[in-house]
Design a protein around this motif. Sequence first.
Motif, short mmCIF file in Angstrom:
data_model
loop_
_atom_site.label_atom_id
_atom_site.label_comp_id
_atom_site.label_asym_id
_atom_site.label_seq_id
_atom_site.Cartn_x
_atom_site.Cartn_y
_atom_site.Cartn_z
N LEU A 198 1.06 -0.71 -0.66
CA LEU A 198 0.10 -0.05 0.11
C LEU A 198 1.03 1.47 -0.15
CD1 LEU A 198 -2.97 -1.17 2.50
CD2 LEU A 198 -3.22 -1.36 0.04
N VAL A 199 1.73 1.48 0.80
CA VAL A 199 2.56 2.72 1.13
C VAL A 199 3.12 2.82 0.01
CG1 VAL A 199 5.23 2.90 1.86
CG2 VAL A 199 3.13 2.37 3.50
N ALA A 200 4.31 1.76 -1.27
CA ALA A 200 4.73 1.58 -2.43
C ALA A 200 4.21 2.15 -3.60
CB ALA A 200 5.25 0.32 -2.63
N GLY A 201 2.41 1.49 -3.44
CA GLY A 201 1.62 1.81 -4.65
C GLY A 201 0.33 3.19 -5.17
N HIS A 202 0.72 3.13 -3.28
CA HIS A 202 -0.18 4.67 -3.21
C HIS A 202 0.76 5.60 -2.58
CE1 HIS A 202 -3.51 2.50 -5.04
NE2 HIS A 202 -2.78 1.51 -4.04
N GLY A 247 -6.29 -6.32 1.53
CA GLY A 247 -5.89 -6.87 0.77
C GLY A 247 -6.12 -7.13 -1.04
N LEU A 248 -6.81 -7.13 -1.06
CA LEU A 248 -7.77 -6.17 -2.31
C LEU A 248 -7.77 -4.92 -2.72
CD1 LEU A 248 -11.21 -7.99 -2.39
CD2 LEU A 248 -9.32 -9.20 -3.55
N LEU A 249 -7.01 -4.34 -1.76
CA LEU A 249 -6.93 -2.85 -2.42
C LEU A 249 -5.17 -2.91 -2.76
CD1 LEU A 249 -7.80 -0.47 1.04
CD2 LEU A 249 -8.64 -0.46 -1.27
N VAL A 250 -4.58 -4.30 -2.95
CA VAL A 250 -3.84 -4.54 -3.17
C VAL A 250 -3.19 -4.74 -4.36
CG1 VAL A 250 -1.02 -5.67 -2.96
CG2 VAL A 250 -2.05 -4.85 -1.24
N LEU A 251 -4.41 -6.00 -4.86
CA LEU A 251 -4.39 -6.94 -5.37
C LEU A 251 -5.47 -6.51 -6.23
CD1 LEU A 251 -5.35 -10.51 -3.46
CD2 LEU A 251 -2.99 -10.04 -4.74
N PRO A 300 -5.87 -3.00 -6.94
CA PRO A 300 -5.98 -2.00 -6.96
C PRO A 300 -6.93 -0.55 -7.27
CG PRO A 300 -3.67 -2.28 -8.02
CD PRO A 300 -4.99 -3.57 -7.54
N PRO A 301 -7.25 0.14 -6.24
CA PRO A 301 -8.76 1.28 -7.42
C PRO A 301 -7.93 2.24 -8.25
CG PRO A 301 -7.86 1.35 -5.30
CD PRO A 301 -7.72 0.13 -5.25
N GLY A 302 -8.50 2.28 -9.06
CA GLY A 302 -7.78 3.73 -10.29
C GLY A 302 -8.47 5.05 -9.26
N PRO A 303 -7.51 6.35 -10.29
CA PRO A 303 -7.49 7.04 -9.48
C PRO A 303 -8.54 7.54 -10.15
CG PRO A 303 -6.57 7.20 -12.34
CD PRO A 303 -6.83 5.41 -11.55
N GLY A 304 -8.53 9.34 -9.14
CA GLY A 304 -9.91 9.41 -8.97
C GLY A 304 -11.11 8.88 -8.08
#
Length: 610
Positions: free
Chosen positions: A249-253, A332-336, A338-342
């Motif tokens: 989560l830190v790395a992606g967002h 975990g689903l936020l990582v697998l 991930p939500p798009g921008p906006g």
Amino acid sequence: MLDLVLVLAFIAYSVSAGLRARKVASRDLGEFFLAGRTLRGWQAGASMAATQFAADTPLLVTGLVAAGGLSRLWLLWSYGLSFLLLAYVFAGPWRRARVLTDAELVELRYGGRGALALRACKALYYGGVLNGAALAMVVVGAVRFTEVFLPWHAWLPEAWFSPVVALVRAFGGQFVAISGAAPDVAGADALISLVVLLGFTALYSLTGGLRAVVATDVVQLAIMLIGTALYAGAVLAAVGGPGDITAALVAGHGEAQATAWLSLWPGDAFAPALLVVLVLPWLFQASADGTGYLAQRCMACSDEVEARRSGLVFAWLQIVIRSVPWVITALGLLVLLPPGPGPVDVAAREQTFVQGIDLLLSPGARGLMLVAMLAALASTIDTHLNWGASYWSHDVYGRLWCEALRKRKPSGRELVWVARAANVALLLVALILAARIGSIQAAWHVSLLFGAGIGAVLILRWLWERINLWSEFAAIAVSLVLAPTLLAWSDDAHWRLAVMAVVSTLVTTIVALCTAPADPASLLEFYRRARPLGFWARTAAAAGDDPRAPRRALARALGHVVRDGLALYLALYGSIRLLFPLPAGGRVGAIAALAVSGALVLWSLRSRVE
């Protein structure tokens, strides 16, 4: 094939439970709706938890976490205080009152002219409006997972499927289609799935009554807990572990967004609403005193001790045990996935819970999870059918139509058949409403608002002898008039809830003080039967009791609520923070919280034994 075998085995067990209980359930409404008042506390508590472990709730949790982080889940967790109040303050009086429905309590509590009208009004409001809305949300949750796993348009011949599509088009309803299918095709798929799923649920609920409902609920809860634990394990295995979820989560967002998702304390724009979130939803709600199926389970217990135990079992199952695997899965689903921008698409994020099942689980595990989702659906539908039908058969048909208007006493078997017909009608209402719901979260906020208008009077009628039937009429009127107005004027759910709670409480209190008290003879009969806690000095004295005894009993009960509430929430905090420390934090606080919670639990158990 293994998936299908597991699903069919679950259906066979559920239907057989209804058939086994059919004969005894058909005797009268006491057997059909209260299982002859024979339930143990753990059975009733597990049934309560199974009912709220609905097919829509894990989807709701997934959407809430994606939209605002773990802190949004206080909208659900705050209800633990309501469950503890049920256990220590209301469960005993509900059982001692010896009524069959909460609407029937109205005539016992108030008596005199107008009590029957209020009883009928509440039966229609709870049995129709609130129950229909709750069923509709569950149906929407069912659609979210059936459209992934049950594509009837790909399985059925065109000659069979086309008439269903035509029916959906003529009806004009439209279920949300996340799978990519055309809306009318998705609607036809959903309609077929719901007819099949709701049909077998109604079959055992219609035949076996509450005995069958509870028997299936206990097994369904076990399946749901095992299934969601396996799902959470699969999510962890796919990501690498709780620490890897935080790192991803830190790395992606970024650290700021990861902290916002992981924080249990509301921040930014949500912070001013903290008081509203922690106080108003659980206190000002349509079941603030257990009214509904929670009270039904308490009334079905063998005695008041078992009724109290049911509330405690329910609180721990609901707040701690079911929450941890859902939190793991949602993060975990936020990582697998991930939500798009906006801005977050809430309906799409709710659907990721179902997509993850298809993506991560092996055939056997997927079959078990499908059964768990079916169990979640069935355990909620069967309760709402059984509980909702109790109003229509016992209060509307039996008391109002037969006894008051037709001047005759209906037979027990006649009322049971009316209850079964009411089950079918409730299913049709739920289907109609479900076709017009967008996201579960939006519908849930609307239901909270309507319930907030009547929460105060539900609690006060037990705790304050001055409350009369006009107070309840006023609360219902405020809810029905003010809720649509607030929905039209504001999009801020927390502001709407606060306004509704304040206005409703003021109106309820003013009406109680400006109108005549309830009939003294009715108050005395109610006090002697239910033994309520709180401010009943005048009635207690009339009954020959110490006028201060009800207040002292309330103070002791609230002390137990505070103690057990601390244990409950420290266990929840410690479990989640032990798994998912904040990016810049550690686990010392989590370990300390679990230790204190354990000590409080031991204290609570020792005091009950003594």
